[in-house]
Design a protein around this motif. Structure first.
Motif, PDB file in Angstrom:
ATOM      1  N   GLY A 182       0.809  -1.217   0.000  1.00 31.38           N
ATOM      2  CA  GLY A 182       0.000   0.000   0.000  1.00 31.38           C
ATOM      3  C   GLY A 182       0.836   1.258   0.000  1.00 31.38           C
ATOM      4  O   GLY A 182       2.069   1.222  -0.029  1.00 31.38           O
ATOM      5  N   GLU A 183       0.155   2.392   0.048  1.00 28.44           N
ATOM      6  CA  GLU A 183       0.831   3.684  -0.025  1.00 28.44           C
ATOM      7  C   GLU A 183       1.757   3.914   1.165  1.00 28.44           C
ATOM      8  O   GLU A 183       2.799   4.554   1.042  1.00 28.44           O
ATOM      9  N   GLY A 184       1.376   3.393   2.331  1.00 19.38           N
ATOM     10  CA  GLY A 184       2.246   3.541   3.502  1.00 19.38           C
ATOM     11  C   GLY A 184       3.588   2.852   3.300  1.00 19.38           C
ATOM     12  O   GLY A 184       4.626   3.356   3.723  1.00 19.38           O
ATOM     13  N   GLY A 185       3.561   1.710   2.619  1.00 18.86           N
ATOM     14  CA  GLY A 185       4.801   1.002   2.348  1.00 18.86           C
ATOM     15  C   GLY A 185       5.677   1.734   1.347  1.00 18.86           C
ATOM     16  O   GLY A 185       6.912   1.667   1.423  1.00 18.86           O
ATOM     17  N   LYS A 186       5.060   2.439   0.410  1.00 20.80           N
ATOM     18  CA  LYS A 186       5.847   3.264  -0.513  1.00 20.80           C
ATOM     19  C   LYS A 186       6.534   4.394   0.252  1.00 20.80           C
ATOM     20  O   LYS A 186       7.712   4.701   0.021  1.00 20.80           O
ATOM     21  N   ALA A 187       5.789   5.022   1.164  1.00 16.62           N
ATOM     22  CA  ALA A 187       6.378   6.095   1.964  1.00 16.62           C
ATOM     23  C   ALA A 187       7.502   5.567   2.848  1.00 16.62           C
ATOM     24  O   ALA A 187       8.552   6.208   2.986  1.00 16.62           O
ATOM     25  N   LEU A 188       7.291   4.400   3.456  1.00 15.77           N
ATOM     26  CA  LEU A 188       8.352   3.771   4.257  1.00 15.77           C
ATOM     27  C   LEU A 188       9.585   3.515   3.406  1.00 15.77           C
ATOM     28  O   LEU A 188      10.718   3.781   3.832  1.00 15.77           O
ATOM     29  N   SER A 189       9.393   3.032   2.197  1.00 16.66           N
ATOM     30  CA  SER A 189      10.517   2.723   1.322  1.00 16.66           C
ATOM     31  C   SER A 189      11.273   3.987   0.925  1.00 16.66           C
ATOM     32  O   SER A 189      12.504   3.975   0.817  1.00 16.66           O
ATOM     33  N   ARG A 190      10.558   5.077   0.714  1.00 11.76           N
ATOM     34  CA  ARG A 190      11.228   6.346   0.423  1.00 11.76           C
ATOM     35  C   ARG A 190      12.095   6.777   1.607  1.00 11.76           C
ATOM     36  O   ARG A 190      13.211   7.280   1.430  1.00 11.76           O
ATOM     37  N   LEU A 191      11.576   6.586   2.814  1.00 16.48           N
ATOM     38  CA  LEU A 191      12.347   6.930   4.010  1.00 16.48           C
ATOM     39  C   LEU A 191      13.601   6.061   4.109  1.00 16.48           C
ATOM     40  O   LEU A 191      14.699   6.572   4.358  1.00 16.48           O
ATOM     41  N   VAL A 192      13.441   4.766   3.911  1.00 13.66           N
ATOM     42  CA  VAL A 192      14.594   3.859   3.994  1.00 13.66           C
ATOM     43  C   VAL A 192      15.602   4.171   2.897  1.00 13.66           C
ATOM     44  O   VAL A 192      16.810   4.126   3.118  1.00 13.66           O
ATOM     45  N   GLU A 193      15.108   4.515   1.697  1.00 13.60           N
ATOM     46  CA  GLU A 193      16.015   4.874   0.620  1.00 13.60           C
ATOM     47  C   GLU A 193      16.826   6.119   0.986  1.00 13.60           C
ATOM     48  O   GLU A 193      18.048   6.175   0.782  1.00 13.60           O
ATOM     49  N   GLY A 194      16.171   7.112   1.555  1.00 16.63           N
ATOM     50  CA  GLY A 194      16.883   8.310   1.968  1.00 16.63           C
ATOM     51  C   GLY A 194      17.893   8.019   3.061  1.00 16.63           C
ATOM     52  O   GLY A 194      19.030   8.513   3.024  1.00 16.63           O
ATOM     53  N   PHE A 195      17.499   7.230   4.032  1.00 18.10           N
ATOM     54  CA  PHE A 195      18.403   6.827   5.109  1.00 18.10           C
ATOM     55  C   PHE A 195      19.610   6.083   4.552  1.00 18.10           C
ATOM     56  O   PHE A 195      20.761   6.356   4.910  1.00 18.10           O
ATOM     57  N   SER A 196      19.354   5.140   3.651  1.00 18.50           N
ATOM     58  CA  SER A 196      20.433   4.322   3.103  1.00 18.50           C
ATOM     59  C   SER A 196      21.395   5.163   2.271  1.00 18.50           C
ATOM     60  O   SER A 196      22.621   5.060   2.424  1.00 18.50           O
TER      61      SER A 196
END
Length: 227
Positions: free
Chosen positions: A89-103
């Motif tokens: 879902g959309e929440g998982g896309k937002a989580l992935s954007r956060l993890v991508e930025g962190f990484s």
């Protein structure tokens, strides 16, 4: 229909090492989609598919070409909605954007210090010239000087992973009970260092190391296929 994933390798085509390509490999496996991986050298990338992209991964899915690991994941999610979800879902896309930025802002820079000279040494001579010139211009110093503080960088890596360590005390994957694309993002970064350096980045009992081991075992041990 044949799917092709163009990825990155050095002299040895059996050792693809790009963190971004590893994300996509696991995303394709997560979706249960067959594909052929074609690892290429840095200097060969501009020749692929009529100069479609200056970087890999590139996914060719039938007549469709997609670049950029996150865009590929979004494409797979939208094109194959009947397959297991990469985001939930959309929440998982937002989580992935956060993890991508962190990484990319906190983990990749320290991994570069750890791995940059090893990456250079894996490459064929033409790519070594390209890699040294481009990276030294970007870093403002020689590869040897930049990687001199590897031990300090390893300690720094452990500190930077503390938010992930905290999360993994509560659940087996960043995505929760099962992995999502967010897991593959950080996995790709650590797999990059594993393949290029052969180092144990973290103690075996570290929650992040245990999570990394679980990710290596996913999809028939895809991550362990490159030692």
């Amino acid at each position: 229909m044949t799917r092709i994933l163009y990825s990155l390798c050095g002299r040895d085509e059996s050792r693809p090492f790009s963190p971004h390509c590893w994300k996509v490999s696991l995303a394709l496996a997560h979706k249960g989609l067959d594909f052929i991986e074609k690892p290429v050298a840095f200097t060969e990338i501009p020749k692929l598919e009529g100069g479609f992209s200056r970087t890999v991964p590139i996914l060719k899915d039938g007549d469709r070409l997609v670049r950029d690991s996150f865009d590929i994941a979004l494409y797979l999610e939208d094109t194959y909605p009947d397959r297991p979800t990469l985001f939930g879902g959309e929440g998982g896309k937002a989580l992935s954007r956060l993890v991508e930025g962190f990484s990319q802002t906190l983990i990749h820079p320290v991994l570069t210090k750890i791995a940059v000279k090893d990456i250079h040494d894996m490459l064929a001579e033409p790519d070594q010239v390209y890699f040294r010139e481009s990276r030294e211009a970007r870093l403002g110093q020689t590869l040897e000087a930049f990687s001199a503080a590897r031990e300090a960088a390893l300690a720094d890596l452990s500190l930077r992973l503390e938010p992930v360590r905290h999360t993994l005390k509560l659940q087996p994957f960043i995505g929760g009970a099962t992995p999502l694309f967010a897991d593959y993002i950080l996995f790709g970064a650590l797999q990059w260092a594993r393949v290029t350096t052969g180092l144990a980045l973290l103690p075996d009992e570290d929650p992040v190391a245990l999570w990394f081991g679980r990710c290596l075992d996913l999809h028939g041990g895809m991550g362990r296929a490159v030692a």
